[in-house]
Scaffold this active site. Structure first.
Site: not given
Lengths: 258, 1151
Positions: B123, B282, B296, B298, B304, B352, B547-548, B550-551, B620, B654, B717, B746, B748, B881
């Protein structure tokens, strides 16, 4: 000797053995470990000059007058270091020396090459050799050699290109005892951390690792692996990313690094 | 044309990757045979295969050095009759030694003369040349700096800021900007050190540093006949740490006078050294003063060069090769008879694309590129290295993957075209800088072409971008993992065979949605709606299938996917339903824990599809949707957030019917503007005169209390299905007289007679009943909705629901249930025993499984009897529960230990009671009517005082902000309120869920068979990952297991081959894990520390003495020797030199 009492009062060393000239401080410490003459550990073997200083295997450690060369005999039981953590003593000692050098030369560029070569401004300044005395005594010998006042300008040419001394980097002479006390103080701190498991070992290593992110050649016997260093894991094993994947390296040497 | 004779027949490129390929292309076009060299590590690189011949140079382990090995390269060239060498860029391109070696070997070097390389490569000499021809050079030292002190003097003379540069440097290495004197010494030392390690030279010089500079360079091309032209300039101002990132030709917004001066200066410098071949001059242009300074030259082709080729139409590499053969620039194959013949058309920009991670400080990434899709189309040019699907990006080389060049008529056209083409790229398996480049293309300053060299450093927003989600790869990895390893959720269960989707009835989505109960809620408010309910002559119906049902039957395993498919149909066909019970209870836990779905997402997505029917959840009370008491502020926040997400009706219960414990939740529901439906849990038998504790009066008092506390609706319930038909009639009849709010029943159907209870209650004036779609009804689930509706037909209580529609919905659920076969337990019809043990439906099957696990299945009848005894011992409590679990645990504990209730109370034996029992008796679940019997408390709590007040009252409030920060740590973004609540309910489960989502993306979008069982070979599924983005995934096959235990799974994604690699968990990776020594067996020798075996001193059959050396280990340079601890004969040696071992690994054994 006055410096002996200075050392025992300022550091965790309990007993100092000083030699004006000795073959190798490590050999002396190993003998002491086997003979079990002294129970006062840590025991420091310090030599003004070593005539047969050793590196790993058959390597010789070049030590002119002015270098700080010493070995410590440690009792791993009283330090709380289980055997599985012994290999980490090797790395921890390197970290401790780095911390000591950072204290002495705060603006210097200090780095580590796995497992424990310490570099100052790109040149090696310290060699460490940890050895296990024969027979299961629970003792370890930590040998440390630091170029302090032994200017490497006076060294053989091939050595001065790759090695340096504290005085070369700072253009002044150093008091060996104060350097020694600094190193011992850091070593005690680091060993205590290690006995607690040292979860930050890898992190602290990474700050100083010279190899991380660089391609390195790792040699074990005649097997050569090339990979990019990824630092170390929490056990201190070197991690190499090679074509075959990430390898965990515990043994062998780093032969070449770009 | 005297020089038209071609002398080059075979050209070697002493380089790799894209530039090697670039040169081969031009050489081929000139009819020249091409030769590649490659390092061992590059044996799979693309450039090797793009050449006519390819030869390895250097040895394994020398990935870079091989390309720098001049002797080896010349040797290859000579051996294979190569007559020219092109050096590319980097590597040996600027090393005069290669040119010299070529000359010596009689090989043409495609590049400038050796003297030019030498003069320009340094250089400092280059700067002197510039000065000689009157080109301004940036102020700076002419000679390398001797030491820091001298340098500082020089720097002060130049005035700060200055830049330190390595004389032999390039690519940004060894460069430091120094802004003030105090930084100088340290910067100088580190620059010198870097220069020394990188270039083997300590020479550093100083330059004045320009604050706002553009980097402009001029392309030169000269021949051996003294002709020298420029190909105009490029703007390379966009740099990161002095490395070019984007290059533009020509430089936009460049003042024409400055441009001409730059071009003239470049030609002058070139002429001064009689430059031949291609080179670049450059400059730095000071934006503020328009002054420019030479940097410099090159002397080589540049990365490029492509943009210049695009705007001038001149093939620079081809010209290089022609010039090297002696052709003048006027040669037809070059086509530049005069400077005027070089014309610029439009603009070109080059990016790039690299395998660097912009999110991680551009850290290079490595690995196998699983997928590579590039851009194309008008104006796009690609120069790629090893870029293709399946290519391995290895760590040894430059991370350049492909150069993308875009041409456009105007500058902005080139930029928008570039942005478009970057968007087209898909690179998977390795990280790339594409996100960064795209961000750059959209940056206003960049688009205005005003960037200076410090643009990237000063524009932090370039580094803030949305992560590429790569959803397809993540989903494929999940499916692949399930194919190889199975989904742990169904491990060991029967496989569902149904794969075809469940049939969704066709509805006309164009029609406006019919108005439903939710519209009425919006119109009337909670109180108004409830008045409206009481005015109805016919009962309303809640469907619990979501919900219930399939639970109770399938362990709550219905996935959101199956719920969403049918949701639209419900919205259109069932607006008359009172509500869909679809959230709460166990859904919150199981959806995250097992189904890896977000419960909130289920709620909001359902809400979007069904905006017209009320949504109902089971809460709950103080346990919200978890199993422990939460601080009041958590319960309140949860209710508020649930209401906002779409819940209209909160059924609050509860487990001990303890009203104080329900108060906080009830208030929160009312505050949220939702419908508050507290429940009385039914137990005992109001018709049985012996069971006085849970009498009709007890329930009436409870109901009145709840009404007084603001209940909008009262729920009964009946979780165990104990409310017999005539009891139900009496209860509803009485409650209708005593309270004024609607009643919701409700139950079962465990006993099989609960439809009777529903019908009797309806007769007694019931307002709303719960039922489940036929295929999901009966047994431990709710009674059958389809048949109940039909049973009421033509009665005064005819619900008016359309049975044909309901049956089509039932058909959907029948098919869906088939997907869940692994969870479909055998249903055991209850005997009259049910009324003795009073076990809730869900627990009945669970407890049986628990008993079986304890080896008590043969004593099941006894377990049921003891369950009833425990209930009595605890003072006859409500069992649901979590209290039911305590009673069940205690029953198992007593059966297993052969204890009678009397033994528990009277014995002096210290027994370790189950945790759940201690929780119950200590009052952590609340207080039963009349409290727990003192004798039981004394024994179980061992004298410790239990709680007497509400557990929530003493819990400190949760700090939501701190919790949010905790979540942010692993979520890696700020969490939403809902995410914080998920974490508060189930910290561990939520964390695992986050890991699943980040690893595999949102797997709830997968069809259920694919989620549980993966795909069948050849099966194709379509997966919608967002509206309008659908993945068509076809599973092809899986490959053999690799030695590391991984396996490749092959897919077709949207018609393109795609593969993922997963670890086969069933296989032990070979040679990775060693056996462990038994520490108490003296015949086994284990490793005391980790390390590597260096040598083994004994062999099988050797007799050893105590103290003899067996083997040596090494770890981190530390050797340790393993000695024999006893005399004996060696039976096995399990390690050899080189084996890596962990602490405890078995090394050898004695006979």
């Amino acid at each position: 000797m006055q410096s002996a009492s200075q050392i025992t009062s300022a550091t965790f060393v309990k007993h100092v053995e000083f030699h004006a000239e000795i073959g190798s401080t490590n050999d002396r410490a190993l003998d002491l470990a086997v003979a079990e003459v002294s129970t006062d550990t840590p025991l420091l073997v310090w030599a003004q000059q070593q005539t047969a200083g050793r590196g790993r295997g058959a390597n010789r450690w070049w030590a002119a007058e002015g270098a700080l060369t010493f070995s410590l005999l440690l009792d791993t039981k009283s330090l709380g270091l289980p055997q599985e953590r012994w290999p980490q003593v090797s790395l921890t000692t390197g970290l401790a020396v780095c911390s000591a050098l950072q204290e002495l030369l705060p603006s210097a560029e200090i780095g580590l090459k796995w497992p424990n070569d310490v570099f100052l401004h790109g040149k090696k300044i310290c060699g460490i050799l940890v050895e296990i005395p024969p027979r299961q005594s629970g003792k370890l010998v930590v040998g440390i050699g630091i170029n302090v006042n032994n200017s490497l300008n006076a060294a053989p040419a091939e050595l001065s290109a790759t090695a340096t001394a504290l005085c070369d980097a700072s253009h002044r002479k150093w008091d060996l005892v104060s350097v020694l006390i600094q190193v011992l103080t850091q070593l005690e701190l680091h060993l205590r951390q290690l006995s607690n498991g040292d979860p930050e070992l890898a992190d602290r290593w990474h700050e100083l690792c010279l190899l991380r992110g660089r391609p390195v050649q790792h040699v074990v016997g005649d097997r050569l692996t090339v990979g990019i260093c990824q630092g170390v894991d929490r056990d201190g094993a070197l991690l190499l990313q090679s074509e075959a994947g990430l390898a965990r390296v515990l043994g062998g040497v780093i032969a070449n690094w770009e | 044309m005297n020089h038209s004779e071609k002398t080059i027949k075979k050209l070697l490129v002493a380089n790799r990757s894209e530039i090697a390929i670039r040169v081969f292309r031009s050489a081929h076009e000139l009819g020249i045979r091409t030769v590649a060299i490659y390092a061992w590590e590059d044996r799979a690189a693309l450039h090797r295969f793009k050449a006519d011949e390819a030869y390895q140079v250097g040895n394994k382990g020398e990935p870079i050095r091989s390309y720098l090995n001049i002797d080896s390269i010349i040797e290859v060239a000579k051996r294979y009759q190569v007559d020219a060498i092109h050096p590319g860029y980097g590597f040996l391109s600027e090393n005069p030694e290669l040119a010299r070696a070529c000359e010596h070997a009689g090989i043409i070097f495609v590049g400038p003369k050796i003297s030019s390389l030498e003069a320009l490569g340094d250089k400092i000499t280059a700067r002197n040349i510039a000065r000689q021809v009157g080109v301004p050079v940036l102020g700076g030292s002419d000679k390398p700096i001797i030491n820091a002190a001298e340098g500082l003097k020089e720097a002060i003379q130049q005035t700060f800021p200055v830049i330190l540069k390595a004389a032999k440097g390039g690519g940004g290495r060894g460069m430091r900007v120094v802004r003030e004197a105090s930084e100088f010494a340290a910067a100088f030392e580190s620059a010198q050190r870097e220069s020394l390690t990188a270039f083997g030279s300590p020479d550093i010089f100083i330059e004045k540093y320009i604050q706002r500079a553009k980097h402009i360079e001029v392309q030169l091309l000269g021949d051996k006949h003294g002709n020298l032209v420029h190909l105009y300039e490029r703007d390379c101002s966009v740099q990161r740490r002095h490395q070019k990132v984007v290059e533009i030709a020509p430089a936009p917004l460049l003042n024409p006078l400055t441009r001409q001066a730059l071009l003239d200066a470049s030609i002058a410098i070139g002429k001064q050294v009689q430059y031949e071949n291609a080179g670049t001059v450059e400059f730095l242009v000071d934006v503020d003063s328009s002054k420019f300074y030479f940097i410099e030259v090159n002397p080589r082709i540049q990365v490029e060069h492509t943009v210049t080729e695009q705007v001038t139409g001149i093939d620079i590499v081809k010209s290089q090769i022609m010039v090297a053969q002696g052709a003048p620039l006027s040669h037809d194959d070059i086509g530049i008879p005069t400077q005027d013949s070089v014309k610029v058309n439009g603009f070109a920009v080059q990016c790039r694309v690299t395998t660097e991670d912009p999110a991680n400080d551009f850290l290079p990434d490595y690995g196998r590129m699983t997928n590579y899709r590039s851009a194309a189309g008008m104006g796009i040019r690609l120069d790629a290295g090893t870029a293709f699907s399946g290519a391995v990006v290895n760590p040894y080389y430059d991370s350049l993957l492909v150069k993308v060049s875009a041409w456009g008529r105007r500058y902005i056209d080139a930029i928008t075209r570039m942005e478009r083409s970057l968007q087209e790229f898909r690179v998977r398996g390795v990280k790339t800088n594409l996100p960064f480049l795209m961000k750059l293309m959209l940056n206003d300053e960049f688009r205005a072409a005003t960037c200076t060299t410090r643009f990237i450093d000063e524009t932090p927003e370039l580094f803030q971008y949305a992560k590429r989600r790569d959803r397809a790869s993540k989903l494929l990895t999940f499916i692949g993992d399930v194919i190889v390893n199975g989904n742990p959720v169904v491990a060991g269960q029967v496989k569902a065979t149904r794969r075809e989707p469940a049939p969704v009835p066709k509805v006309d989505l164009q029609q406006p949605l019919p108005k439903g109960t939710r519209d009425r809620l919006k119109e009337l408010g909670p109180a108004g709606l409830c008045r409206w309910i009481t005015e109805q002559k016919v009962p309303l119906v809640t469907d619990t299938t979501f919900r219930d049902a399939h639970q109770s039957l399938l362990a709550t395993r219905f996935r959101t996917f199956d719920l969403l498919q049918i949701a639209d149909v419900y919205a259109r066909w069932c607006p008359q339903l009172f509500s869909l019970e679809m959230w709460g209870g166990a859904t919150f836990d199981t959806s995250m824990r097992f189904l890896k779905e977000c419960p909130w997402q289920r709620l909001t997505e359902m809400r979007e599809r069904v905006p017209n029917i009320l949504f109902q959840m089971l809460l709950r009370a103080s346990n919200a949707v978890g199993y422990t008491n939460y601080p009041d502020n958590v319960v309140k926040a949860f209710v508020k957030e649930s209401a906002q997400a779409g819940i209209d009706v909160f059924r609050v219960f509860d487990a001990l019917n303890w009203v104080p414990n329900m108060q906080v939740a009830m208030e929160a529901v009312i505050d949220a503007g939702a419908i508050c439906e507290p429940a009385i849990c039914y137990t005992g038998d109001i018709l049985n005169p012996q069971r006085t504790k849970y009498s009709l009066k007890y329930y009436v008092d409870l109901a009145k209390d709840l009404e007084k506390r603001g209940a909008h609706i009262l729920a009964i319930k009946d979780m165990a299905g104990l409310c017999k038909p005539f009891a139900a009639k009496l209860l509803v009849e009485t409650l209708k007289q005593e309270i004024g709010i609607p009643i919701h029943f409700h139950t079962h159907d465990t006993a099989g007679v609960q439809s009777g209870s529903v019908l009797r209650s309806v007769e007694a004036g019931l307002d709303i009943f719960d039922a489940a779609m036929a295929p999901m009804s009966g047994g431990t689930s709710q009674p059958n909705l389809n048949t109940l509706v039909e049973a009421l037909r033509f009665s005064p209580q005819d619900t008016g629901l359309n049975s044909e529609h309901l049956d089509s919905l039932a058909e959907y659920w029948r098919a869906v249930r088939e997907f869940y076969k692994p969870f479909d337990g055998e249903s055991v019809p209850a005997t009259s025993d049910l009324y003795r043990h009073e076990m809730p439906g869900g627990q009945y099957t669970n407890l049986f499984q628990q008993a079986k696990a304890l080896g008590l299945s043969e004593r099941w009848a006894e377990v049921c009897r003891v369950y009833a005894e425990v209930n009595q011992m605890f003072g006859d409590i409500v069992k649901v529960t979590p209290t039911s679990k305590s009673v069940g645990d205690m029953a198992l504990f007593m059966v297993a230990n052969n204890l009678k209730p009397q033994d528990v109370i009277d014995s002096d034996r210290e027994l370790a009671y189950p945790e759940s029992v201690i929780d119950l008796i200590s009052g952590k679940m609340g207080q039963p009517p009349g409290g727990f019997p003192e004798a039981v408390k004394k024994r179980i709590l061992r004298g410790a005082p239990g709680l007497t007040e509400r557990p929530g009252a003493t819990l400190p409030p949760v700090d939501f902000k701190a919790t949010g920060e905790e979540v942010q740590k692993f979520l890696r973004r700020a969490p939403t309120e809902r995410e914080v609540l998920s974490y508060l309910m189930y910290p561990k489960v939520y964390r695992e869920f986050v890991v699943h989502q980040t690893t595999y993306f949102d797997t709830s979008v997968l069809p259920t068979p694919a989620f549980f069982f993966g795909q069948e070979p050849g099966e194709e599924i379509s997966v919608e990952i967002e509206p309008g983005k659908t993945l068509i995934i076809k599973y092809l096959t899986q490959g053999d297991t690799h030695p590391d235990g991984t396996q490749t799974v092959f897919f077709e994604l949207n018609g393109q081959p795609r593969e993922v690699t997963v670890t086969n968990n069933k296989l032990e990776p070979t040679g990775v894990r060693n056996a462990k020594a038994d520490p108490v067996d003296p015949k086994q020798v284990g490793a005391g520390m980790p390390g590597m075996v260096v040598s083994v001193g004994v062999a099988v059959g050797d007799a050893v003495k105590k103290g003899q050396k067996l083997l040596s280990l090494e770890a981190m340079k530390m050797e340790s020797t393993v000695y024999a601890e006893q005399d004996g004969v060696i039976a096995q040696v399990l390690v050899k030199a080189g084996t890596q071992i962990q602490t405890g690994d078995l090394l050898l054994t004695y006979k």
